[in-house]
Design a protein around this motif. Structure first.
Motif, PDB file in Angstrom:
ATOM      1  N   LEU A 171       0.724  -1.157   0.078  1.00 16.72           N
ATOM      2  CA  LEU A 171       0.121  -0.189   0.293  1.00 16.72           C
ATOM      3  C   LEU A 171       0.834   1.062   0.112  1.00 16.72           C
ATOM      4  N   LYS A 172       2.185   1.363   0.616  1.00 13.81           N
ATOM      5  CA  LYS A 172       2.902   2.274   0.725  1.00 13.81           C
ATOM      6  C   LYS A 172       3.452   3.250  -0.181  1.00 13.81           C
ATOM      7  N   TYR A 173       3.649   1.765  -1.051  1.00 14.97           N
ATOM      8  CA  TYR A 173       4.554   2.094  -2.449  1.00 14.97           C
ATOM      9  C   TYR A 173       3.544   2.132  -3.772  1.00 14.97           C
ATOM     10  N   HIS A 174       2.772   1.279  -3.889  1.00 15.81           N
ATOM     11  CA  HIS A 174       1.546   2.034  -4.766  1.00 15.81           C
ATOM     12  C   HIS A 174       0.419   2.311  -4.217  1.00 15.81           C
ATOM     13  N   TYR A 175       0.354   3.515  -3.158  1.00 18.29           N
ATOM     14  CA  TYR A 175      -0.567   4.456  -2.869  1.00 18.29           C
ATOM     15  C   TYR A 175      -0.547   5.009  -1.387  1.00 18.29           C
ATOM     16  N   PRO A 176       0.863   6.062  -1.785  1.00 18.29           N
ATOM     17  CA  PRO A 176       1.695   6.621  -0.909  1.00 18.29           C
ATOM     18  C   PRO A 176       0.576   7.812  -0.368  1.00 18.29           C
ATOM     19  N   ALA A 177      -0.407   8.303  -0.445  1.00 16.19           N
ATOM     20  CA  ALA A 177      -0.782   8.942  -0.075  1.00 16.19           C
ATOM     21  C   ALA A 177      -1.990   8.874   0.332  1.00 16.19           C
ATOM     22  N   TYR A 220       5.834   5.977  14.750  1.00 12.47           N
ATOM     23  CA  TYR A 220       6.331   7.373  14.259  1.00 12.47           C
ATOM     24  C   TYR A 220       5.138   8.320  14.102  1.00 12.47           C
ATOM     25  N   SER A 221       5.925   9.504  15.169  1.00 12.50           N
ATOM     26  CA  SER A 221       4.785  10.765  14.807  1.00 12.50           C
ATOM     27  C   SER A 221       4.428  10.971  13.563  1.00 12.50           C
ATOM     28  N   PRO A 222       3.149  11.932  13.555  1.00 16.33           N
ATOM     29  CA  PRO A 222       2.489  12.523  12.496  1.00 16.33           C
ATOM     30  C   PRO A 222       4.100  13.272  11.685  1.00 16.33           C
ATOM     31  N   LEU A 223       4.606  13.924  12.419  1.00 10.32           N
ATOM     32  CA  LEU A 223       5.083  14.732  11.778  1.00 10.32           C
ATOM     33  C   LEU A 223       6.421  13.544  10.347  1.00 10.32           C
ATOM     34  N   THR A 224       6.736  13.085  11.046  1.00 11.21           N
ATOM     35  CA  THR A 224       7.763  12.206  10.283  1.00 11.21           C
ATOM     36  C   THR A 224       7.237  11.537   9.470  1.00 11.21           C
ATOM     37  N   LEU A 225       5.413  11.298  10.087  1.00 12.48           N
ATOM     38  CA  LEU A 225       5.203  10.138   8.354  1.00 12.48           C
ATOM     39  C   LEU A 225       4.727  11.194   7.388  1.00 12.48           C
ATOM     40  N   ILE A 226       4.662  12.884   8.120  1.00 14.64           N
ATOM     41  CA  ILE A 226       4.227  13.977   6.948  1.00 14.64           C
ATOM     42  C   ILE A 226       5.317  13.775   6.024  1.00 14.64           C
ATOM     43  N   GLN A 227       6.801  14.070   6.786  1.00 13.24           N
ATOM     44  CA  GLN A 227       7.759  14.023   5.592  1.00 13.24           C
ATOM     45  C   GLN A 227       8.200  13.339   4.865  1.00 13.24           C
ATOM     46  N   ASP A 228       8.544  11.730   5.126  1.00 12.48           N
ATOM     47  CA  ASP A 228       8.870  10.644   4.361  1.00 12.48           C
ATOM     48  C   ASP A 228       7.738  10.913   3.551  1.00 12.48           C
ATOM     49  N   ALA A 229       5.946  11.112   3.769  1.00  6.21           N
ATOM     50  CA  ALA A 229       5.295  11.210   2.312  1.00  6.21           C
ATOM     51  C   ALA A 229       5.770  12.278   2.100  1.00  6.21           C
ATOM     52  N   ARG A 230       6.944  13.097   2.042  1.00  4.91           N
ATOM     53  CA  ARG A 230       6.700  14.497   1.152  1.00  4.91           C
ATOM     54  C   ARG A 230       7.865  14.451   0.403  1.00  4.91           C
ATOM     55  N   ARG A 231       8.834  12.542   0.788  1.00  7.82           N
ATOM     56  CA  ARG A 231      10.054  12.935   0.231  1.00  7.82           C
ATOM     57  C   ARG A 231       9.623  11.342  -1.032  1.00  7.82           C
ATOM     58  N   HIS A 232       8.881  11.104  -0.919  1.00 10.25           N
ATOM     59  CA  HIS A 232       8.633  10.022  -1.923  1.00 10.25           C
ATOM     60  C   HIS A 232       7.219  10.687  -2.884  1.00 10.25           C
ATOM     61  N   GLY A 233       7.608  12.278  -2.868  1.00  9.17           N
ATOM     62  CA  GLY A 233       6.744  12.639  -4.087  1.00  9.17           C
ATOM     63  C   GLY A 233       5.157  13.315  -3.032  1.00  9.17           C
ATOM     64  N   GLU A 240       3.303  12.692  -9.461  1.00 10.68           N
ATOM     65  CA  GLU A 240       3.040  10.379 -10.161  1.00 10.68           C
ATOM     66  C   GLU A 240       1.719  11.170  -9.740  1.00 10.68           C
ATOM     67  N   GLY A 241       1.058  11.539  -9.694  1.00 10.72           N
ATOM     68  CA  GLY A 241      -0.507  11.087 -10.554  1.00 10.72           C
ATOM     69  C   GLY A 241      -1.039  10.904  -8.859  1.00 10.72           C
ATOM     70  N   GLN A 242      -0.510  11.165  -7.721  1.00 13.46           N
ATOM     71  CA  GLN A 242      -1.533  10.965  -6.226  1.00 13.46           C
ATOM     72  C   GLN A 242      -1.731  11.837  -6.077  1.00 13.46           C
ATOM     73  N   PRO A 243      -3.043  12.185  -5.426  1.00 18.05           N
ATOM     74  CA  PRO A 243      -3.528  13.161  -4.875  1.00 18.05           C
ATOM     75  C   PRO A 243      -2.834  13.446  -3.324  1.00 18.05           C
ATOM     76  N   LEU A 277      18.029   9.482  14.667  1.00 18.28           N
ATOM     77  CA  LEU A 277      18.372  11.000  13.983  1.00 18.28           C
ATOM     78  C   LEU A 277      17.506  11.078  12.913  1.00 18.28           C
ATOM     79  N   GLU A 278      16.542  12.162  12.425  1.00 15.97           N
ATOM     80  CA  GLU A 278      15.305  12.970  11.499  1.00 15.97           C
ATOM     81  C   GLU A 278      16.366  13.881  10.767  1.00 15.97           C
ATOM     82  N   ASP A 279      16.515  14.297   9.630  1.00 17.76           N
ATOM     83  CA  ASP A 279      16.680  15.648   8.525  1.00 17.76           C
ATOM     84  C   ASP A 279      15.580  15.437   8.003  1.00 17.76           C
ATOM     85  N   GLU A 280      16.017  16.542   7.071  1.00 21.56           N
ATOM     86  CA  GLU A 280      14.668  16.667   5.363  1.00 21.56           C
ATOM     87  C   GLU A 280      15.161  15.572   4.676  1.00 21.56           C
TER      88      GLU A 280
END
Length: 379
Positions: A86-92, A107-120, A147-150, A315-318
């Motif tokens: 699901l994460k690979y095909h429908y990350p949003a 993972y916290s919402p901040l980490t989840l959001i940053q991971d989603a942004r790094r995946h486009g 890439e077509g993701q909402p 440790l997390e960065d951008e």
């Protein structure tokens, strides 16, 4: 095993569940043995020969020693596979679902959001005219990529002091035409208004964060009992917009997350002067045994009882996450930095083993970052 007990020994579903509990207990063999006579009697009533019944019981008893962890392993493997797919095909959609069901997970919402942004995936901030109480999906803005993701639209319930009930009421009332219309129809308290303004939730009204904050006090006294157009003048003076750093700080204070930036990226120039690598550069380019430095936000601290006193930091960065290993003599000598600092600049040695990349710490330096982001420690 439950079905076998029902079919062969005439167990009721309740009795079969007791067998399941017995097989998963710490003293599984003793617990299963308590059901031996019931199993053998039931099999005898159904015409199963004594030697076959004893053999079936022996297999049940043997299975109890490995079946419970085996079934857990199979269940977790399925969850991991399905989640990864699901994460690979429908990350949003995957990330939106996690955010909509907080608090949960590692993972916290901040980490989840940053991971989603790094995946486009495009993440949009909470807004009084576009957000529901919980995060939702909406068409991504033109030119945002993905890439077509909402896009993920953050929810209003995450705004400090708002809560689900008031967030639902605000979402049910939109669209709002201006600040007065919003205040008159929702009658929010001043702290909630200030939090919404700080979060940039009035952007769809063409109002900046500072302009909304300027008007918050007057808005709080503009309730449903007032006639439209009779509110005090809400026009703010020409205020300079917040800088990118100030917006990130405002986001973290108001919602605990940021849809546009990671706190560490604002410290990147300082980290580069210190010779620090990004998380991505460390994981892809640091050779084993190399002395390196990595700076980031501490997202987790873990010290399992079986780890011999070793402290593990995330440790997390951008650009991603780095696992940091602190031997007892390192973190005990630098206890305050290790256990209390929201951000760290970690000096250490790169370690690559069995596909995993770790930073074995030799020195921990506190790193000042935007306030508001908190780690999840020893969970």
């Amino acid at each position: 095993m439950m079905q076998l007990a029902i079919d062969c020994a005439g167990f009721t579903p309740t009795e079969a569940d007791k067998l399941r509990q017995a097989m998963g207990a710490k003293r599984s063999h003793e617990r299963v043995a308590e059901l031996r006579e019931r199993l053998l009697a039931g099999m005898s009533e159904r015409g199963i020969p004594q030697d076959v019944a004893e053999d079936v019981y022996a297999k049940i008893d043997a299975f109890s020693g490995c079946g419970f962890p085996e079934s857990h392993a199979a269940s977790f493997a399925l969850l991991v596979y399905a989640s990864a797919w699901l994460k690979y095909h429908y990350p949003a959609a995957f990330t939106c679902a996690l955010l909509a069901n907080q608090p949960m997970g590692f993972y916290s919402p901040l980490t989840l959001i940053q991971d989603a942004r790094r995946h486009g995936v495009t993440v949009l901030p909470a807004d009084i005219n576009h957000s529901r109480a919980r995060p939702t999906l909406e068409p991504a803005p033109p030119g945002s990529g993905g890439e077509g993701q909402p896009a993920i639209r953050l929810g209003l319930a995450a705004v400090r002091g708002l809560g689900d009930e008031q967030a639902e009421a605000i979402a049910a009332g939109h669209p709002y035409t201006d600040l007065e219309d919003f205040a008159r129809r929702t009658d929010p308290a001043e702290p909630a208004l200030e939090a919404l303004a700080t979060a940039g939730a009035f952007a769809s009204l063409g109002v900046t964060r500072r302009q909304a904050l300027w008007s918050a006090g007057l808005l709080a006294r503009t309730g449903a009992g007032m006639l439209p157009g009779t509110a005090p003048a809400l026009a703010a003076p020409d205020l300079a917009p917040m800088t990118a750093v100030e917006e990130t700080i405002a986001d973290l204070w108001a919602t605990g997350t940021s849809a546009t930036a990671h706190p560490v990226q604002h410290a990147r120039a300082h980290l580069e002067r210190c010779g620090a690598l990004t998380a991505d550069a460390f994981k892809t380019g640091a050779a084993p045994g190399t002395l390196v430095a990595v700076g980031g936000l501490v997202t987790h601290r873990q010290r399992p009882p079986t780890a011999g006193g070793v402290l593990s930091l995330s440790l997390e960065d951008e650009t991603g996450l780095v696992n940091v290993i602190c031997q007892p003599h390192i973190w005990e000598r630098q206890r305050r930095a290790a256990l209390q600092s929201a951000g760290l600049l970690v000096h250490g040695t790169a370690e690559r083993r069995d596909g995993a990349v770790n930073l074995v710490a030799t020195r921990l330096v506190p790193l000042t970052l935007a306030p508001g982001a908190r780690s999840r420690d020893f969970r």
